[in-house]
Write an enzyme that holds these catalytic residues in place. Structure first.
Site: not given
Ligand code: DGP
Length: 120
Positions: A33-34, A91, A99-100, A104-106
């Site tokens: 995660d970024i 989420n 957000e995205v 995705h699973m964290h």
């Molecule tokens: P969510 O709120 O569950 O949709 O989490 C989105 C996650 O994605 C957040 O923890 C940050 C991560 N993220 C957003 N943009 C990027 C990116 O360009 N690269 C990576 N590696 N992670 C990203």
């Protein structure tokens, strides 16, 4: 919600944006995660175009769903957090604060993560 093919994770899958890859197979990609919320914060995504968990469980094949589930355990093993423990979160939608718009699973670990959600 329909799938937006220009979302950030779709662009990572296309190789248009970089990522720090942890693992990959035919159906799944895992990367850091970024904006990490824990010492270990890995995102696991399907390579298919699925918006969220509901879309994925309705429409992905059994092979894709199996690969995705196995990848979560695999990256926990790679990160060395299998014994110490970790949390897996997805989420979904507005109330889930997604957000995205690509499933995705964290995978969060490497330290005590704290309570599951903050109380309101
Ligand atoms: P969510 O709120 O569950 O949709 O989490 C989105 C996650 O994605 C957040 O923890 C940050 C991560 N993220 C957003 N943009 C990027 C990116 O360009 N690269 C990576 N590696 N992670 C990203």
């Amino acid at each position: 919600m329909s799938y937006d093919p220009s979302n950030i994770f779709a662009r990572i899958l296309l190789g248009e944006l970089p990522c720090k890859k942890i693992a990959e197979d035919e159906h799944t990609l895992a990367f850091e995660d970024i904006n990490p919320q824990a010492p270990v914060h890995i995102l696991v995504i399907p390579k298919g175009s699925y918006v969220d968990w509901s879309d994925f469980t309705r429409n992905a094949s059994d092979v894709e769903q199996s690969a995705f589930t196995k990848m979560i355990g695999h990256v926990a093993n790679i990160a060395g957090i299998t014994d110490s423990g970790y949390r897996v979160i997805s989420n979904s939608g507005n109330d889930g604060h997604q957000e995205v718009p690509h499933l995705h699973m964290h995978v969060l670990g490497g330290a005590a993560i704290g309570p599951m959600v903050s109380k309101r």
